[in-house]
Scaffold this motif. Structure first.
Motif, mmCIF file in Angstrom:
data_model
loop_
_atom_site.group_PDB
_atom_site.id
_atom_site.type_symbol
_atom_site.label_atom_id
_atom_site.label_comp_id
_atom_site.label_asym_id
_atom_site.label_seq_id
_atom_site.Cartn_x
_atom_site.Cartn_y
_atom_site.Cartn_z
ATOM 1 N N THR A 21 17.850 77.788 71.696
ATOM 2 C CA THR A 21 18.697 79.242 71.173
ATOM 3 C C THR A 21 18.604 79.826 72.405
ATOM 4 O O THR A 21 17.926 79.900 73.188
ATOM 5 C CB THR A 21 18.366 79.984 70.088
ATOM 6 N N ARG A 55 21.841 85.196 68.168
ATOM 7 C CA ARG A 55 21.725 83.912 69.028
ATOM 8 C C ARG A 55 22.628 82.993 69.064
ATOM 9 O O ARG A 55 23.318 82.890 67.902
ATOM 10 C CB ARG A 55 20.251 83.135 68.667
ATOM 11 N N VAL A 57 23.471 78.893 69.457
ATOM 12 C CA VAL A 57 22.966 77.542 69.076
ATOM 13 C C VAL A 57 24.282 76.664 69.216
ATOM 14 O O VAL A 57 25.233 76.936 68.731
ATOM 15 C CB VAL A 57 22.236 77.440 67.914
#
Length: 257
Positions: A21, A55, A57
């Motif tokens: 991430t 984050r 991802v």
């Protein structure tokens, strides 16, 4: 999507290819742009990269799945949500019966209802119901069932049936993902039935979604864009959607806030 945005997304995908991430601030430094620019790039990535909890991802990585954090969503894009709801409130007429969806996007809309003397609000969301219950002159219909704390909403087999028995003038719906080809989606499958029932029942269907939701695909699809009469959104991604729908010559009216 322009060439620079595509190059930034390619760089981010390469950095995330190992399955890790990356914090939003780190992604902005890597690409030499602002965090807002990265948010816009992600919104235009057709769901390949997703952002949650601050984050980035890869959306298709088996170890990660998008999550919905109600507390985080309360403050996420709040000024934009206020502008969107101000535009949405202009559609409300005295005496209307309104369906108001769950989540946080439409909470500023509830605050605007104080300007009316006679309304009925139908909802399956506890946070919406709590706010509406404090408003004089607004009748509340709260649809019950099994409570889901993650979204402060109720779900159950009878919700859709109850909605279809009501006369709803306008349904205001929110979404976590709005994609021209893949449709309109949310995180929670228990929301699909009441959303679809409201769309099928209401005289006018309005989708309210800030630009961070555009281009995103979430697990629970509940409608296509053409199932709405009006889409209220904002930003550059919203402008692109507006232009695309105008060029197509059909479907919902896209309004920018």
């Amino acid at each position: 999507m322009n060439g620079r945005s595509a190059m930034r997304l390619a760089r981010l995908q390469e950095a995330l290819a190992g399955g890790g991430t990356m914090r939003l601030a780190e992604a902005a430094r890597l690409c030499g742009v602002s965090e807002m620019t990265i948010r816009r790039d992600v919104a235009a990535s057709d769901g390949a990269i997703t952002l949650f909890g601050g984050r980035l991802v890869m959306a298709d990585h088996p170890r990660f799945a998008p999550v919905y954090d109600l507390d985080e969503q309360k403050v996420s894009h709040y000024p934009a949500k206020c502008r969107l709801c101000e535009r949405a409130a202009a559609f409300i007429e005295e005496g209307d019966t309104l369906f108001i969806d769950c989540g946080t996007t439409l909470m500023p809309l509830v605050e605007s209802l104080t300007a009316h003397r006679e309304l009925t609000v139908v909802t399956y969301a506890l946070n919406v119901a709590n706010a509406v219950s404090m408003l004089p002159g607004v009748r509340l219909v709260l649809l019950g069932g099994l409570y889901h704390g993650s979204s402060q909403s109720f779900g159950g087999d009878r919700l859709a049936e109850a909605i279809r028995r009501l006369g709803i003038n306008r349904a205001f719906l929110s979404a976590a993902g709005v994609h021209e080809q893949k449709g309109v989606s949310c995180f929670h499958f228990h929301e699909v039935a009441p959303k679809q029932a409201a769309i099928a029942t209401a005289g006018q269907r309005l989708l309210v979604a800030d630009e961070s939701k555009l281009g995103m695909i979430r697990p629970a699809r509940f409608a296509g864009i053409d199932d709405f009469d009006v889409v209220i959104t904002d930003g550059e991604a919203g402008r692109r959607l507006q232009q695309a729908r105008q060029a197509a010559g059909g479907g919902p009216e896209v309004l920018l806030a």
